[in-house]
Design a protein around this motif. Structure first.
Motif, short mmCIF file in Angstrom:
data_model
loop_
_atom_site.label_atom_id
_atom_site.label_comp_id
_atom_site.label_asym_id
_atom_site.label_seq_id
_atom_site.Cartn_x
_atom_site.Cartn_y
_atom_site.Cartn_z
N THR A 1 0.81 -1.22 0.00
CA THR A 1 0.00 0.00 0.00
C THR A 1 0.84 1.27 0.00
O THR A 1 0.45 2.28 -0.57
CB THR A 1 -0.95 -0.01 1.21
OG1 THR A 1 -1.55 -1.30 1.26
CG2 THR A 1 -2.03 1.01 1.09
N CYS A 2 2.01 1.20 0.63
CA CYS A 2 2.81 2.43 0.75
C CYS A 2 3.47 2.84 -0.58
O CYS A 2 3.96 3.96 -0.70
CB CYS A 2 3.87 2.28 1.83
SG CYS A 2 5.06 0.97 1.53
N TYR A 3 3.44 1.94 -1.59
CA TYR A 3 4.14 2.26 -2.85
C TYR A 3 3.55 3.47 -3.56
O TYR A 3 4.24 4.14 -4.32
CB TYR A 3 4.16 1.05 -3.77
CG TYR A 3 5.36 0.15 -3.53
CD1 TYR A 3 5.75 -0.16 -2.23
CD2 TYR A 3 6.11 -0.37 -4.58
CE1 TYR A 3 6.84 -0.96 -1.99
CE2 TYR A 3 7.21 -1.18 -4.33
CZ TYR A 3 7.57 -1.46 -3.03
OH TYR A 3 8.65 -2.25 -2.79
N VAL B 1 2.61 6.12 -2.14
CA VAL B 1 2.88 7.35 -1.37
C VAL B 1 4.17 8.06 -1.80
O VAL B 1 4.20 9.29 -1.92
CB VAL B 1 2.95 7.01 0.14
CG1 VAL B 1 3.42 8.22 0.96
CG2 VAL B 1 1.59 6.53 0.63
N TYR B 2 5.24 7.29 -2.02
CA TYR B 2 6.56 7.91 -2.21
C TYR B 2 6.60 8.87 -3.41
O TYR B 2 7.08 10.00 -3.27
CB TYR B 2 7.66 6.84 -2.29
CG TYR B 2 7.61 5.88 -1.12
CD1 TYR B 2 7.95 6.32 0.17
CD2 TYR B 2 7.15 4.58 -1.26
CE1 TYR B 2 7.86 5.48 1.26
CE2 TYR B 2 7.06 3.72 -0.17
CZ TYR B 2 7.40 4.17 1.08
OH TYR B 2 7.30 3.34 2.16
N PRO B 3 6.11 8.43 -4.60
CA PRO B 3 6.16 9.39 -5.72
C PRO B 3 5.29 10.63 -5.49
O PRO B 3 5.66 11.72 -5.92
CB PRO B 3 5.65 8.57 -6.91
CG PRO B 3 5.10 7.31 -6.38
CD PRO B 3 5.66 7.10 -5.02
N ARG C 1 -3.26 -1.77 6.22
CA ARG C 1 -3.39 -0.42 6.78
C ARG C 1 -1.99 -0.01 7.17
O ARG C 1 -1.33 -0.72 7.93
CB ARG C 1 -4.31 -0.45 8.00
CG ARG C 1 -4.39 0.88 8.75
CD ARG C 1 -5.32 1.85 8.03
NE ARG C 1 -5.30 3.17 8.67
CZ ARG C 1 -6.07 3.53 9.67
NH1 ARG C 1 -6.93 2.67 10.19
NH2 ARG C 1 -5.99 4.75 10.18
N GLU C 2 -1.55 1.11 6.64
CA GLU C 2 -0.17 1.51 6.87
C GLU C 2 -0.06 2.96 7.31
O GLU C 2 -0.89 3.80 6.94
CB GLU C 2 0.65 1.39 5.56
CG GLU C 2 1.00 -0.02 5.16
CD GLU C 2 2.23 -0.05 4.23
OE1 GLU C 2 3.21 0.67 4.52
OE2 GLU C 2 2.18 -0.77 3.23
N HIS C 3 1.00 3.22 8.06
CA HIS C 3 1.48 4.59 8.22
C HIS C 3 2.88 4.63 7.61
O HIS C 3 3.66 3.70 7.79
CB HIS C 3 1.52 5.01 9.69
CG HIS C 3 0.26 5.71 10.12
ND1 HIS C 3 0.18 6.51 11.22
CD2 HIS C 3 -0.98 5.72 9.56
CE1 HIS C 3 -1.05 7.00 11.32
NE2 HIS C 3 -1.78 6.52 10.33
N ALA D 1 10.25 4.99 6.54
CA ALA D 1 9.88 3.79 7.27
C ALA D 1 8.38 3.61 7.12
O ALA D 1 7.67 4.58 6.83
CB ALA D 1 10.24 3.93 8.75
N CYS D 2 7.91 2.38 7.27
CA CYS D 2 6.46 2.16 7.25
C CYS D 2 6.09 1.07 8.24
O CYS D 2 6.89 0.20 8.54
CB CYS D 2 5.97 1.82 5.84
SG CYS D 2 6.47 0.20 5.25
N VAL D 3 4.86 1.20 8.76
CA VAL D 3 4.28 0.12 9.54
C VAL D 3 3.06 -0.35 8.77
O VAL D 3 2.27 0.47 8.30
CB VAL D 3 3.89 0.58 10.97
CG1 VAL D 3 3.05 1.83 10.94
CG2 VAL D 3 3.11 -0.53 11.69
ZN ZN Z 1 5.07 -0.23 3.48
#
Ligand code: ZN
Ligand code: ATP
Length: 303
Positions: free
Chosen positions: A121-123, A125-127, A166-168, A269-271
Motif C-alpha cells: 500500500t505504501c508504494y 505514497v513515495y512518488p 493499513r499503513e502509516h 519507514a512504514c508500519v
Molecule cells: Zn510499506
C-alpha cells in the motif's frame, strides 16, 4: 502444515466468513468478516490518534512506470501483477474469441496497460510525496489503506492474492524514521495484546527473488531493517506475520527523489497491518461469533 491450512480455510468457507471465488487466495468476505476488519482499522486509528497523519486513499493499482521505478521488479518479480487489456481490431477480436472457444490461450493478444496492481500500500505514497518538493521540517506522515496483489496462490487462508494493508508511512530524517518505527513496534504490541492474541516480535526479511535475493534477505536481517509481529494462526511453530515494521534507510528517498527540509535525501519507514491476517487470527483464537468474544476484545475493536 498444508492440512492445517486447508482445514482452517474449509471451516471459514463453511461458516460463510470467506466466500469461494474458485481461485486459491481470492475470496469474498462476509459482513461479519468486514465488521472485524473495520474493528482493527478503528483500533489502529485510535492508537495513531494524535499523530496528525495525512490520510490518502488510492485504488488497488499504481502506474506501471511507478512500479518500474520502485525497484520491485528487481527484488520480487514473482509477486508482480500487471493489468493487460485487449487493444486489437475486429479481426483480432474474432481470433481471440475463436481461441477462447477452442480452450486456447486467448490472452496472447493482450497488451499491458499503464496500470500495475499495487504490491504494497505504501508504494503509492513515495512518488506523490516526492512530487511535492522538500518535506517540511517535521517530515511527512501518511495514512494509507487499500488492497494489494501478490502472486502467491496458496490454500493457506492467511496467504491471499488480494488483501488489505493499513499503513502509516514516515518520511524525514534518519532519526524521524527510526523513532517512528520504534514507536509502532511498541504500539502494535499494545494493540494486538488488547485483541487477546498471543504474539512475538522478530527480525524478518522480505521474500526477495532468486540467488541475489538470498543475499538481500541476509543483509536485510543483519541490518535489522524489517521486524514482524507474528501471531500463531494455523501453527504454533510457524506463526504468521500480521504486521511489519520496515526501515528503508534512504532507499526510497533516493529512488523517488524525496528530500528533507534541509535538502538531504529523506529516510523512510512504514508500519503495515495485515487486516485479513489479524481478522483470521481473531477468528481462530476467539471463535467464529464475535458477539461471544470477551468484552475487552470487543471493546478494543469497537464492536
Ligand atoms: Zn510499506
Ligand atoms: P510474508 O513474509 O508472510 O510473505 P511479507 O513480509 O511479505 O509477509 P509485508 O510485505 O511486510 O509482508 O506486508 C505487510 C503485511 O501485509 C504483513 O505483515 C501481512 O500481515 C500482510 N500480508 C503480506 N502478504 C500477505 C498475503 N499474501 N496475504 C495476506 N496478508 C498478507
Amino acid at each position: 502444515m498444508s492440512d492445517a491450512h486447508r482445514a482452517y480455510r474449509d471451516e471459514l468457507l463453511q461458516h460463510g466468513l470467506l466466500i469461494s471465488m474458485g481461485v486459491d487466495g481470492l475470496y469474498g468476505r462476509s459482513p461479519v468478516f468486514e465488521q472485524i476488519v473495520g474493528g482493527i482499522d478503528h483500533a489502529f486509528s485510535r492508537a495513531a490518534g494524535a499523530d496528525g497523519a495525512e490520510t490518502m486513499r488510492f485504488p488497488p493499482g499504481i502506474g506501471k512506470a511507478q512500479l518500474e521505478q520502485s525497484g520491485y521488479l528487481k527484488s520480487s518479480p514473482q509477486l508482480v501483477g500487471t493489468v493487460h487489456s485487449f487493444m486489437g481490431l475486429d479481426r483480432d477480436h474474432r481470433a481471440m474469441i475463436e481461441t477462447l472457444e477452442k480452450g486456447g490461450d486467448w490472452t496472447a493478444g493482450q497488451k499491458t496497460t499503464q496500470v500495475a496492481l499495487t504490491p504494497a500500500t505504501c508504494y503509492a505514497v513515495y512518488p506523490v510525496m516526492a512530487a511535492r518538493g522538500p518535506l517540511a521540517e517535521a517530515g511527512g506522515l501518511v495514512d494509507v489503506r487499500g488492497y494489494c496483489f501478490r502472486h502467491e496462490p496458496s490454500i493457506d487462508p492467511a496467504r491471499l492474492q488480494m488483501f488489505r494493508q493499513r499503513e502509516h508511512v514516515r518520511l524525514g530524517t534518519e532519526a524521524q524514521a527510526l523513532d517512528f518505527r520504534a514507536l509502532w513496534i511498541e504500539r502494535a504490541q499494545t494493540i494486538i495484546g488488547s485483541f487477546g492474541l498471543p504474539f512475538e516480535v522478530d527480525v524478518a526479511n522480505d521474500p526477495f527473488f532468486g540467488r541475489t535475493g538470498k543475499l538481500l534477505a541476509t543483509s536485510q536481517r543483519e541490518d535489522a531493517l524489517k521486524f514482524e509481529l507474528l501471531v500463531p494462526i494455523t501453527s504454533n511453530e510457524a506463526p504468521t506475520a500480521c504486521a511489519s515494521f520496515n526501515y528503508h534507510r534512504d532507499l526510497f528517498g533516493r529512488t523517488w527523489g524525496v528530500r528533507t527540509a534541509a535538502g538531504e535525501v529523506a529516510h523512510t519507514a512504514c508500519v503495515g497491518f495485515g487486516l485479513e491476517r489479524i481478522t483470521l487470527a481473531l477468528l481462530k483464537h476467539h471463535g467464529f461469533v464475535p458477539a461471544k468474544w470477551p468484552a475487552k476484545v470487543r471493546d478494543a475493536l469497537g464492536l
